[in-house]
Enzyme design. Sequence first.
Site, PDB file in Angstrom:
ATOM      1  N   GLY A   9     -13.766 117.061  12.136  1.00 12.89           N
ATOM      2  CA  GLY A   9     -15.012 116.687  11.461  1.00 12.89           C
ATOM      3  C   GLY A   9     -16.048 117.786  11.388  1.00 12.89           C
ATOM      4  O   GLY A   9     -17.234 117.525  11.496  1.00 12.89           O
TER       5      GLY A   9
ATOM      6  N   ASP B 134     -25.741 114.510  19.404  1.00 12.97           N
ATOM      7  CA  ASP B 134     -26.049 113.080  19.514  1.00 12.97           C
ATOM      8  C   ASP B 134     -25.679 112.437  20.848  1.00 12.97           C
ATOM      9  O   ASP B 134     -26.068 111.288  21.127  1.00 12.97           O
ATOM     10  CB  ASP B 134     -25.396 112.300  18.360  1.00 12.97           C
ATOM     11  CG  ASP B 134     -23.873 112.505  18.270  1.00 12.97           C
ATOM     12  OD1 ASP B 134     -23.226 112.756  19.308  1.00 12.97           O
ATOM     13  OD2 ASP B 134     -23.330 112.412  17.147  1.00 12.97           O
TER      14      ASP B 134
ATOM     15  N   GLN C 182     -20.338 120.550  18.400  1.00 13.39           N
ATOM     16  CA  GLN C 182     -21.554 121.057  17.746  1.00 13.39           C
ATOM     17  C   GLN C 182     -22.585 119.932  17.650  1.00 13.39           C
ATOM     18  O   GLN C 182     -23.712 120.162  17.242  1.00 13.39           O
ATOM     19  CB  GLN C 182     -21.228 121.533  16.330  1.00 13.39           C
ATOM     20  CG  GLN C 182     -20.308 122.731  16.261  1.00 13.39           C
ATOM     21  CD  GLN C 182     -19.946 123.039  14.814  1.00 13.39           C
ATOM     22  OE1 GLN C 182     -20.762 123.546  14.052  1.00 13.39           O
ATOM     23  NE2 GLN C 182     -18.731 122.727  14.425  1.00 13.39           N
TER      24      GLN C 182
ATOM     25  N   HIS D  57     -24.661 123.185  20.620  1.00 15.42           N
ATOM     26  CA  HIS D  57     -25.947 123.192  19.895  1.00 15.42           C
ATOM     27  C   HIS D  57     -27.032 122.363  20.577  1.00 15.42           C
ATOM     28  O   HIS D  57     -28.012 121.996  19.935  1.00 15.42           O
ATOM     29  CB  HIS D  57     -25.737 122.687  18.456  1.00 15.42           C
ATOM     30  CG  HIS D  57     -24.930 123.634  17.619  1.00 15.42           C
ATOM     31  ND1 HIS D  57     -24.460 123.328  16.367  1.00 15.42           N
ATOM     32  CD2 HIS D  57     -24.513 124.905  17.855  1.00 15.42           C
ATOM     33  CE1 HIS D  57     -23.784 124.354  15.867  1.00 15.42           C
ATOM     34  NE2 HIS D  57     -23.797 125.321  16.764  1.00 15.42           N
TER      35      HIS D  57
HETATM   36  P1  NAD Z   1     -21.268 119.387   8.625  1.00 13.96           P
HETATM   37  O1  NAD Z   1     -22.281 118.351   8.302  1.00 13.96           O
HETATM   38  O2  NAD Z   1     -21.429 120.747   8.101  1.00 13.96           O
HETATM   39  O3  NAD Z   1     -19.841 118.870   8.095  1.00 13.96           O
HETATM   40  C1  NAD Z   1     -19.325 117.611   8.388  1.00 13.96           C
HETATM   41  C2  NAD Z   1     -17.836 117.639   8.131  1.00 13.96           C
HETATM   42  O4  NAD Z   1     -17.274 116.424   8.585  1.00 13.96           O
HETATM   43  C3  NAD Z   1     -17.457 117.777   6.640  1.00 13.96           C
HETATM   44  O5  NAD Z   1     -16.486 118.796   6.524  1.00 13.96           O
HETATM   45  C4  NAD Z   1     -16.884 116.412   6.276  1.00 13.96           C
HETATM   46  O6  NAD Z   1     -15.846 116.496   5.334  1.00 13.96           O
HETATM   47  C5  NAD Z   1     -16.360 115.950   7.607  1.00 13.96           C
HETATM   48  N1  NAD Z   1     -16.315 114.484   7.790  1.00 13.96           N
HETATM   49  C6  NAD Z   1     -17.261 113.580   7.462  1.00 13.96           C
HETATM   50  N2  NAD Z   1     -16.901 112.348   7.859  1.00 13.96           N
HETATM   51  C7  NAD Z   1     -15.683 112.481   8.442  1.00 13.96           C
HETATM   52  C8  NAD Z   1     -14.791 111.574   9.074  1.00 13.96           C
HETATM   53  N3  NAD Z   1     -15.071 110.269   9.175  1.00 13.96           N
HETATM   54  N4  NAD Z   1     -13.637 112.064   9.576  1.00 13.96           N
HETATM   55  C9  NAD Z   1     -13.326 113.374   9.489  1.00 13.96           C
HETATM   56  N5  NAD Z   1     -14.138 114.287   8.912  1.00 13.96           N
HETATM   57  C10 NAD Z   1     -15.298 113.840   8.397  1.00 13.96           C
HETATM   58  O7  NAD Z   1     -21.140 119.379  10.198  1.00 13.96           O
HETATM   59  P2  NAD Z   1     -20.792 120.511  11.266  1.00 13.96           P
HETATM   60  O8  NAD Z   1     -19.626 121.302  10.805  1.00 13.96           O
HETATM   61  O9  NAD Z   1     -20.757 119.830  12.575  1.00 13.96           O
HETATM   62  O10 NAD Z   1     -21.990 121.566  11.323  1.00 13.96           O
HETATM   63  C11 NAD Z   1     -23.267 121.496  11.016  1.00 13.96           C
HETATM   64  C12 NAD Z   1     -24.354 121.270  12.061  1.00 13.96           C
HETATM   65  O11 NAD Z   1     -24.684 119.912  11.925  1.00 13.96           O
HETATM   66  C13 NAD Z   1     -24.113 121.438  13.521  1.00 13.96           C
HETATM   67  O12 NAD Z   1     -25.039 122.361  13.985  1.00 13.96           O
HETATM   68  C14 NAD Z   1     -24.487 120.080  14.160  1.00 13.96           C
HETATM   69  O13 NAD Z   1     -25.280 120.272  15.313  1.00 13.96           O
HETATM   70  C15 NAD Z   1     -25.300 119.430  13.109  1.00 13.96           C
HETATM   71  N6  NAD Z   1     -25.268 117.960  13.011  1.00 13.96           N
HETATM   72  C16 NAD Z   1     -24.982 117.176  14.065  1.00 13.96           C
HETATM   73  C17 NAD Z   1     -24.980 115.787  13.926  1.00 13.96           C
HETATM   74  C18 NAD Z   1     -24.673 114.945  15.110  1.00 13.96           C
HETATM   75  O14 NAD Z   1     -24.986 115.315  16.245  1.00 13.96           O
HETATM   76  N7  NAD Z   1     -24.033 113.787  14.908  1.00 13.96           N
HETATM   77  C19 NAD Z   1     -25.219 115.212  12.684  1.00 13.96           C
HETATM   78  C20 NAD Z   1     -25.526 116.067  11.596  1.00 13.96           C
HETATM   79  C21 NAD Z   1     -25.539 117.432  11.773  1.00 13.96           C
END
Ligand code: NAD
Length: 226
Positions: free
Chosen positions: A169, A86, A83, A101
């Site tokens: 995650g 990055d 999802q 996404h």
């Molecule tokens: P989310 O932000 O809803 O949830 C993040 C999850 O990761 C949480 O359940 C948290 O407990 C867990 N988490 C955090 N750090 C962790 C670690 N070190 N190890 C294991 N688990 C960990 O994210 P989502 O479910 O991916 O969905 C939301 C939307 O966020 C998606 O559409 C995505 O595109 C977008 N998003 C993407 C990025 C990225 O590309 N890096 C960053 C932020 C949001």
Amino acid sequence: MISTGAGISTESGIPPFRGSGGLWQNFKPEDLATPEAFERDPVTVWQWYDWRRQLISKVEPNAGHYALVEMEHLFHRFFLFTQNIDGLHQRAGSKQVHELHGNIWRVRCPAEDRTFVLAQTPLPGIPPLCECGATLRPDVVWFGESLPRDILNLAREVASSCDFFFTIGSSSTVEPAASLAWIARENGGVVVEVNEEITPVTEIANECFLGKAGTVLSDLLQAIKK
Ligand code: NAD
């Protein structure tokens, strides 16, 4: 099948949407990552994306991303869906990454209906404009928008036929990606969750590793290699 969310990139320094550290100038991501927000105020939305692009350009993939690169070589049938927007899986070296996404480094011209990579960061101008004069948008899926049909169909097909489904995650609250775990479970797949917290998937998971993705995946990789 592997399905990753924002949590796999937090150890690289990219904040998730939910949980601590995910705020930007007091805006909620849910209020910025929508087509309505972009229509109303493309400058603010692009400022937010430019901030995220600069952040992502400065970080590196982490142990979790690299463990998945190694796993790709160990299994005959290995599918990685994310999802995340990055691009860190690709930077780590994963070859087959299916982005549900979109990707933050791609932009889309709504007038010409074409996408292309715009890697310059910070952006030279906000909002960035296409050669045709139209305002470009990030080629990402916003809340309320449909996922790329072909990638979602493939994800559902793989989820329904996989032996193991790993959700890593992800808060498992954003549909339709969240439902993939249920598709896997209903079709006899073993569901494994890796997360720092309990999520809606936890209660249907066959196995749950509560911890940081980087540590858990590195340990799993070592166990697989033995
Ligand atoms: P989310 O932000 O809803 O949830 C993040 C999850 O990761 C949480 O359940 C948290 O407990 C867990 N988490 C955090 N750090 C962790 C670690 N070190 N190890 C294991 N688990 C960990 O994210 P989502 O479910 O991916 O969905 C939301 C939307 O966020 C998606 O559409 C995505 O595109 C977008 N998003 C993407 C990025 C990225 O590309 N890096 C960053 C932020 C949001």
